[in-house]
Design a protein around this motif. Structure first.
Motif, PDB file in Angstrom:
ATOM      1  N   ARG A 204       0.825  -1.211   0.000  1.00  9.42           N
ATOM      2  CA  ARG A 204       0.000   0.000   0.000  1.00  9.42           C
ATOM      3  C   ARG A 204       0.868   1.273   0.000  1.00  9.42           C
ATOM      4  O   ARG A 204       0.589   2.217  -0.735  1.00  9.42           O
ATOM      5  CB  ARG A 204      -0.947  -0.017   1.205  1.00  9.42           C
ATOM      6  N   ASN A 205       1.897   1.308   0.815  1.00 10.37           N
ATOM      7  CA  ASN A 205       2.723   2.515   0.909  1.00 10.37           C
ATOM      8  C   ASN A 205       3.692   2.661  -0.255  1.00 10.37           C
ATOM      9  O   ASN A 205       4.053   3.778  -0.618  1.00 10.37           O
ATOM     10  CB  ASN A 205       3.504   2.502   2.228  1.00 10.37           C
ATOM     11  N   ARG A 209       3.897   5.713  -3.078  1.00 11.55           N
ATOM     12  CA  ARG A 209       5.203   6.398  -3.067  1.00 11.55           C
ATOM     13  C   ARG A 209       5.440   7.149  -1.756  1.00 11.55           C
ATOM     14  O   ARG A 209       6.001   8.241  -1.738  1.00 11.55           O
ATOM     15  CB  ARG A 209       5.337   7.358  -4.245  1.00 11.55           C
ATOM     16  N   ARG A 210       4.992   6.556  -0.647  1.00 10.91           N
ATOM     17  CA  ARG A 210       5.207   7.173   0.658  1.00 10.91           C
ATOM     18  C   ARG A 210       6.420   6.599   1.378  1.00 10.91           C
ATOM     19  O   ARG A 210       6.976   7.249   2.246  1.00 10.91           O
ATOM     20  CB  ARG A 210       3.960   6.979   1.536  1.00 10.91           C
ATOM     21  N   TRP A 211       6.805   5.368   1.048  1.00  8.91           N
ATOM     22  CA  TRP A 211       7.905   4.718   1.742  1.00  8.91           C
ATOM     23  C   TRP A 211       9.160   4.689   0.888  1.00  8.91           C
ATOM     24  O   TRP A 211       9.104   4.682  -0.342  1.00  8.91           O
ATOM     25  CB  TRP A 211       7.517   3.296   2.118  1.00  8.91           C
ATOM     26  N   ILE A 216      10.943   0.219   4.004  1.00  8.34           N
ATOM     27  CA  ILE A 216      10.527  -1.146   3.652  1.00  8.34           C
ATOM     28  C   ILE A 216      11.409  -2.170   4.359  1.00  8.34           C
ATOM     29  O   ILE A 216      10.927  -3.177   4.883  1.00  8.34           O
ATOM     30  CB  ILE A 216      10.568  -1.335   2.125  1.00  8.34           C
ATOM     31  N   ALA A 217      12.727  -1.898   4.401  1.00 11.07           N
ATOM     32  CA  ALA A 217      13.636  -2.807   5.102  1.00 11.07           C
ATOM     33  C   ALA A 217      13.312  -2.868   6.592  1.00 11.07           C
ATOM     34  O   ALA A 217      13.396  -3.937   7.216  1.00 11.07           O
ATOM     35  CB  ALA A 217      15.074  -2.355   4.887  1.00 11.07           C
ATOM     36  N   ASN A 218      12.925  -1.751   7.182  1.00  9.78           N
ATOM     37  CA  ASN A 218      12.563  -1.728   8.600  1.00  9.78           C
ATOM     38  C   ASN A 218      11.300  -2.537   8.857  1.00  9.78           C
ATOM     39  O   ASN A 218      11.179  -3.236   9.869  1.00  9.78           O
ATOM     40  CB  ASN A 218      12.359  -0.282   9.051  1.00  9.78           C
ATOM     41  N   ALA A 219      10.332  -2.464   7.942  1.00  6.81           N
ATOM     42  CA  ALA A 219       9.096  -3.223   8.101  1.00  6.81           C
ATOM     43  C   ALA A 219       9.321  -4.724   7.939  1.00  6.81           C
ATOM     44  O   ALA A 219       8.539  -5.530   8.456  1.00  6.81           O
ATOM     45  CB  ALA A 219       8.058  -2.736   7.090  1.00  6.81           C
ATOM     46  N   LEU A 220      10.365  -5.105   7.216  1.00  9.39           N
ATOM     47  CA  LEU A 220      10.643  -6.523   6.991  1.00  9.39           C
ATOM     48  C   LEU A 220      11.395  -7.175   8.136  1.00  9.39           C
ATOM     49  O   LEU A 220      11.577  -8.397   8.129  1.00  9.39           O
ATOM     50  CB  LEU A 220      11.449  -6.700   5.697  1.00  9.39           C
ATOM     51  N   LYS A 221      11.852  -6.410   9.113  1.00 13.28           N
ATOM     52  CA  LYS A 221      12.586  -6.995  10.239  1.00 13.28           C
ATOM     53  C   LYS A 221      11.672  -7.892  11.054  1.00 13.28           C
ATOM     54  O   LYS A 221      10.516  -7.558  11.293  1.00 13.28           O
ATOM     55  CB  LYS A 221      13.157  -5.881  11.121  1.00 13.28           C
ATOM     56  N   PRO A 222      12.156  -9.033  11.508  1.00 13.11           N
ATOM     57  CA  PRO A 222      11.300  -9.947  12.293  1.00 13.11           C
ATOM     58  C   PRO A 222      10.807  -9.284  13.577  1.00 13.11           C
ATOM     59  O   PRO A 222      11.577  -8.662  14.316  1.00 13.11           O
ATOM     60  CB  PRO A 222      12.237 -11.125  12.598  1.00 13.11           C
ATOM     61  N   GLY A 223       9.511  -9.401  13.835  1.00 14.97           N
ATOM     62  CA  GLY A 223       8.927  -8.824  15.032  1.00 14.97           C
ATOM     63  C   GLY A 223       8.748  -7.334  14.990  1.00 14.97           C
ATOM     64  O   GLY A 223       8.317  -6.725  15.976  1.00 14.97           O
TER      65      GLY A 223
END
Length: 460
Positions: A204-205, A209-211, A216-223
């Protein structure tokens, strides 16, 4: 050279045999080959038909060859060769097993597989963008599986960073395709909401074009919750929320005792001390004005009636004496004076007749503009956007018909460069200057034309 599959069995630069055709797109194609010192290591070779931009294609491939990342396809050799009297730019790459688009034809990815693809895309694009370059072709067909890991195609890199925002948006499009087996052009909110976290927020982000790649790498971190991928959002929501809750309770009881005390000191009305005095002050001036107004109203009609009588008498007197002035215009002198006020209107007509003569000197200004534009196409200033190259005029015309049917605004046509004999180029937009050609090339890439579409200066 008309068909890429006809090249199977031939050899490039006397070193790299062309085995099975893996894929073809426009003027580029991939073949299975062998490389290494003993020429026994499986590899993939990319061929690009380049009649007029061989140096430009070679420079792009060598720039990609210098990049190294575990999630980026490694290019080992770049060179030029002649095949069937056609100049070919080739790039030898590591062996490719299959692409993500091939996998999605039969099944969608799981959450673990989607995370692996997303992390590979973020890692490879980060290295590409740090070098001031862009990929320009982030999609499921560019996500490749090698013997060890998932990697991003590297033979289509652009040496400018103009397409970096589109690369980030391509991550969301690729993930949507991976989880739904559908193209992102038909994405809806309901479909995105069914995708597991954190991929729904990433899609969505990135669409909006907001992210950035870092978010994106931060959102992919486990937990790591997806909401923390954008630091500025939670900060203003959490801090002001408790402050009004703490301040409001003391603020409400504070005015209540004050109102009670003030009510006790006020004479009769204790619950509403403010409205009664205001209501008492307003009616007092009203009777005063009502007493004064009748006096003025009685005096004013007398003066008004007297004034009206004088005016009526003056009008009656003027009407009575008007017949005496009626025969006066019969005199010759008075008739002339009566006709004189009629003459000014025709005298005023020649004045506007003189005004249209003023805009006449303004006409030579636009005459200079076409003279400047006429010099544009002279000399080596004619640029064209080339999409496909053919040795057959009929095949080129057939390709133009296909493009014109789907993208009529690209204005596809066949162009044969001077001095190239039986070479027929499929060009877009016709003859343009350099800036117009670059803009047309970018538009063609956005519309889905091959990633190796280029702009070239031709001499008429």
């Amino acid at each position: 050279m008309q068909f890429w599959n006809e090249l199977e069995g031939q050899t490039i630069d006397r070193l790299y045999p062309l085995h099975r055709l893996v894929r073809s797109e426009g003027r580029s194609a991939w073949f299975e080959t062998v490389a290494g010192e003993t020429l026994d290591t499986p590899a993939t070779i990319s061929l690009t038909e380049a009649l007029t931009d061989a140096d430009e294609v070679t420079a792009r491939l060598k720039a990609a060859q210098n990049l190294r990342h575990p999630n980026l396809v490694t290019i080992t050799t770049v060179g030029q060769a002649s095949l069937d009297n056609t100049l070919i730019v080739y790039a030898v790459m590591e062996h490719i097993e299959q692409s993500l688009s091939d996998v999605l034809q039969s099944q969608a990815l799981t959450a673990e597989e989607g995370r692996e693809v997303a992390e590979a895309l973020v890692g490879a694009l980060t290295v590409i963008h740090q070098q001031g370059m862009s990929h320009g072709h982030v999609e499921a067909a560019s996500v490749l599986a090698t013997e060890e890991t998932v990697k991003l195609r590297s033979d289509c890199l652009q040496t400018t960073g103009a397409g970096q925002a589109e690369d980030v948006a391509g991550i969301g499009a690729t993930l949507f395709h991976a989880f739904t087996q559908r193209k992102a052009l038909t994405a809806t909110d309901a479909q995105i909401n069914r995708i597991p976290a954190p991929f729904a927020e990433i899609i969505r982000n990135s669409f909006a074009r907001r992210w950035t790649l870092a978010q994106i790498a931060n959102a992919l971190k486990p937990g790591q919750p997806a909401a923390q991928a954008i630091p500025p959002v939670p900060a203003p929501v959490r801090t002001p929320a408790p402050t009004p809750a703490r301040v409001s309770p003391p603020a409400r009881p504070a005015p209540q005792p004050v109102a009670v005390k003030a009510a006790e000191k006020t004479p009769p009305t204790a619950y509403r001390p403010v409205p009664p005095p205001i209501a008492a002050e307003k009616p007092r001036p009203l009777p005063i004005e009502e007493e004064e107004e009748p006096v003025v109203a009685r005096r004013k009609p007398v003066a008004l009636y007297g004034g009206l009588a004088v005016v009526l008498l003056a009008i009656i007197g003027w009407l009575l004496f008007r017949p005496n002035s009626a025969p006066a215009p019969a005199n010759g002198t008075d008739s002339q004076t009566a006709s004189q006020p009629v003459t000014p209107p025709p005298a005023a007509t020649p004045a506007p007749a003189a005004t249209p003569a003023k805009p006449a000197p303004a006409t030579p200004a636009p005459v200079k503009r076409p003279a400047a534009s006429a010099t544009a196409p002279t000399g080596r200033t004619i640029w064209r956007v080339v999409v496909y190259t053919y040795r057959s005029q009929k095949l080129a015309q057939d390709r133009v018909a296909l493009i014109s049917g789907q993208y009529p605004d690209l204005k596809a046509s066949v162009f044969s460069p001077p001095g190239n004999g039986d070479t027929y180029l499929v060009v877009l937009g016709g003859a343009m200057d350099r800036q117009q050609a670059l803009e047309m090339r970018d538009k063609a890439l956005r519309d889905g034309m091959p990633p190796d579409t280029f702009a070239r200066n031709f001499a008429e």
